[in-house]
Design an enzyme around this catalytic site. Structure first.
Site, PDB file in Angstrom:
ATOM      1  N   LYS A 105       0.700  -1.319   0.233  1.00 40.06           N
ATOM      2  CA  LYS A 105      -0.143  -0.042  -0.251  1.00 40.06           C
ATOM      3  C   LYS A 105       0.778   1.038  -0.027  1.00 40.06           C
ATOM      4  O   LYS A 105       1.859   1.126   0.426  1.00 40.06           O
ATOM      5  CB  LYS A 105      -0.978  -0.072   1.383  1.00 40.06           C
ATOM      6  CG  LYS A 105      -1.723   1.256   1.354  1.00 40.06           C
ATOM      7  CD  LYS A 105      -2.881   1.292   2.657  1.00 40.06           C
ATOM      8  CE  LYS A 105      -3.816   2.370   2.855  1.00 40.06           C
ATOM      9  NZ  LYS A 105      -4.506   1.830   3.925  1.00 40.06           N
ATOM     10  N   SER A 145     -10.118  -0.374   6.880  1.00 39.98           N
ATOM     11  CA  SER A 145      -9.366  -0.069   5.652  1.00 39.98           C
ATOM     12  C   SER A 145      -8.847  -1.551   4.936  1.00 39.98           C
ATOM     13  O   SER A 145      -8.441  -1.477   4.065  1.00 39.98           O
ATOM     14  CB  SER A 145      -8.620   0.737   5.737  1.00 39.98           C
ATOM     15  OG  SER A 145      -9.267   1.851   5.198  1.00 39.98           O
ATOM     16  N   SER A 150     -10.147   1.761   3.069  1.00 40.73           N
ATOM     17  CA  SER A 150      -8.698   2.634   2.018  1.00 40.73           C
ATOM     18  C   SER A 150      -7.992   1.583   0.958  1.00 40.73           C
ATOM     19  O   SER A 150      -7.292   1.752  -0.074  1.00 40.73           O
ATOM     20  CB  SER A 150      -8.506   3.466   2.769  1.00 40.73           C
ATOM     21  OG  SER A 150      -7.330   2.788   3.374  1.00 40.73           O
TER      22      SER A 150
END
Lengths: 95, 490
Positions: free
Chosen positions: B78, B177, B153
């Site tokens: 990420k 997330s 997210s």
């Protein structure tokens, strides 16, 4: 309204954000909705309840005061928008 | 079998037996990215050169017999995990060109294990959002239906794993997330206990809630990555000096017994919540039956303060965010809008230009909640309610070993659906964010597809530092329910 346009502008200044006339309307409405929802917390009896800031019991994490290798000036300044003599340059602060 | 479709565990077997090389595997993944990522949009940055160099180094290590289980395996990151020398953008204009001078601890741990990093994955800006639509840099599509969002997210991480654009990925979870995009993309996601994994080098959103965790194609891979990234780090004073269990061994311990002797809690507040999609409820109800068929006993439990969790979270998380994001001042790194009339205009112009709408909204809410005269009414009150939520879980875990629920009330939504209604987006986090407030571990495991072919995830929540129980239950469930290995029609 839960939060006024003036309050939005006041808080935006504290947060160092510019907010224009269009944004302030929208933010007042959206943040007003969110704060009204947050007001449901008032229904909870929290008398005598200690606040939690971390969910895991943490104690002070102390270590010996020993010097470790650090990034060094070159790497630290590598992303600087403006630098001079190993220092970050900022606009003039005092007149 | 195509190389890119393998799990970490499968690929490790082939590397160890010299059936394939890491270079072949890495090239297969990079070719897959070239072919499919224009449709999915998972990667912000692809580091072909770095990945191939790491693959060659891994092959040398494998040849010498010095490999670990992760050596040579492509793992996506990420884009809020700092990678030395490789752009880390947080999907924000503020950090669009930021090249970190150091690695996050989890990145160091993976590098030392010999993992290969194909690149950095899209997300909601500064991890604020549930759809990945708040990325300031690009959009990510759900591989199962390109007209839908991947969740967020960590939407880029979830989409990349689901579309075989990496073998596994790391995400971060502040209110769901990791678990919610894992559910929406049909993969396994684990949010570890707060303090289990070092946050050093994770770009901070809400420091008392953030945790890094694995997003994988199988439960065994999740256990494998947990073994690598868990543990105390002197650079993160909130990481906890506890021994890291041998998760894969514990997961399979007394395999023949299944889940006999385990008690599963079903919180009435989650199972009778309004607005849960009937197909989601049907899938998790079927999952409950599967757990019972494995020998687990299901009991009803109560988390009485659930209805206040979203409100408490949306005071605490923005408050912490407003403080954390004060560092973006245009002076030391990141965007810098100079040319105004002094320091204040440097701050304001930089921050106004650099942050997107959702980030600004949360900074303003947090600044308001912490400002003079409102602190007691908002931040202190929310922190007290947080205590009650922590207590709720402690009480519930007296009568069960772990809890199950849906991950999200609905499968992945259409793009644009939640665009102008932040409160609606926040309310969809109901099932996930209590785990962050309470600091407990949580997982999402695929448990079915809707009639439209959209994945549904089952959430498992456990006691502090009891990831082993979640992995064990999830592993048995996965083997019995048979959803592992399902693939989107890309």
């Amino acid at each position: 309204m839960k939060i006024t346009k003036e309050e939005i502008l006041y808080v935006a200044n504290l947060a160092r954000l510019n907010v224009d006339d269009v944004e302030v309307e929208k933010l007042a409405a959206q943040i007003g909705d969110i704060l009204s929802y947050v007001d449901t917390l008032e229904k909870v009896d929290t008398d005598g309840v200690e606040p939690t800031t971390h969910a895991i019991d943490l104690t002070n994490a102390l270590r010996e005061d020993v010097v470790h290798p650090h990034l060094g000036a070159e790497k630290t300044l590598a992303n600087a928008p403006d630098e001079e003599e190993n220092m970050f340059v900022v606009p003039k602060v005092v007149g | 079998m195509s190389l890119h479709t393998m799990t970490l565990t499968e690929a490790h077997g082939l590397l160890r037996d010299k059936k394939i090389s890491s270079r072949e595997l890495t090239e297969a993944v990079l070719a897959r990215i070239d072919e499919v990522d224009p449709k999915v949009g998972a990667y912000i940055t692809v580091d072909q050169t770095g990945a191939l160099a790491a693959a060659d180094a891994a092959d040398a290590r494998l040849a010498k017999g010095e490999a670990s289980t992760l050596t040579g395996l492509p793992v996506g990151l990420k884009d809020l995990l700092c990678t030395q020398g490789l752009k880390t953008t947080c999907a924000s204009k503020m950090l669009e060109h930021f090249v970190p001078p150091y690695d996050a601890t989890v990145v160091t741990q993976l590098r030392e294990a010999g993992a290969v990093f194909p690149g950095k994955l899209n997300m909601d800006e500064f991890a604020m959002g549930s759809t990945t639509e708040h990325s300031a840099l690009q959009t990510t599509q759900n591989p199962w239906d390109l007209s839908r969002v991947p969740g967020g997210s960590s939407g880029g991480s979830a989409a990349a794993v689901a579309a075989d654009l990496c073998l596994a990925a790391l995400g971060s979870d502040t209110g769901g997330s990791i678990r919610q995009p894992a559910s929406h993309c049909g993969i396994v996601g684990m949010k570890p206990t707060y303090g289990r994994v070092s946050r050093y080098g994770l770009v901070a959103f809400a420091s008392s809630l953030d945790q890094i965790g694995p997003m994988t194609k199988s439960v065994e891979d999740s256990a494998l990555l947990m073994e690598t990234i868990s543990g105390y780090d002197p650079r993160d004073s909130t990481s906890v000096p506890k021994e890291v269990p041998d998760y894969r061994r514990l997961m399979k311990d007394e395999e023949g017994k299944g889940l006999a002797g385990m008690t599963v809690g079903l919180p009435v507040e989650y199972w009778q919540a309004d607005g849960v999609d009937p197909e989601v409820m049907a899938a998790v109800t079927q999952a409950k039956a599967t757990l019972e068929s494995l020998g687990a006993r299901c009991v009803s439990v109560s988390l009485p303060h659930t209805e206040y969790a979203v409100a408490a979270y949306y005071v605490i998380a923005p408050s912490e965010a407003s403080s954390n994001l004060a560092r973006y001042d245009g002076v030391r790194y990141g965007m810098s809008q100079r040319g105004g009339d002094g320091l204040l205009s440097l701050y304001k112009n930089t921050r106004s230009e650099g942050f997107g709408d959702e980030v600004k909204r949360r900074i303003i809410i947090g600044t308001y909640a912490l400002s003079s005269g409102y602190y007691d009414a908002y931040y202190k009150k929310a922190s007290q309610v947080r205590t009650l939520i922590v207590e709720d879980f402690k009480t519930a875990f007296q009568s069960c070993d772990f809890i199950i629920s849906p991950v999200a009330p609905s499968p992945a939504g259409k793009k644009g659906e939640s665009a102008d209604d932040p409160l609606k987006m926040y309310l969809s986090d109901l099932f996930t964010l209590s785990a962050n407030l309470a600091g407990i571990p949580g997982m999402s495991v695929p448990c079915g597809l809707t009639r439209q072919g959209l994945p549904v995830g089952l959430q498992l929540l456990g006691r502090h530092f009891d990831e082993a129980t979640l992995l064990k239950a999830a592993w048995h469930f996965e083997r019995t329910a048979g959803f592992q290995g399902q693939r989107p029609p890309l």
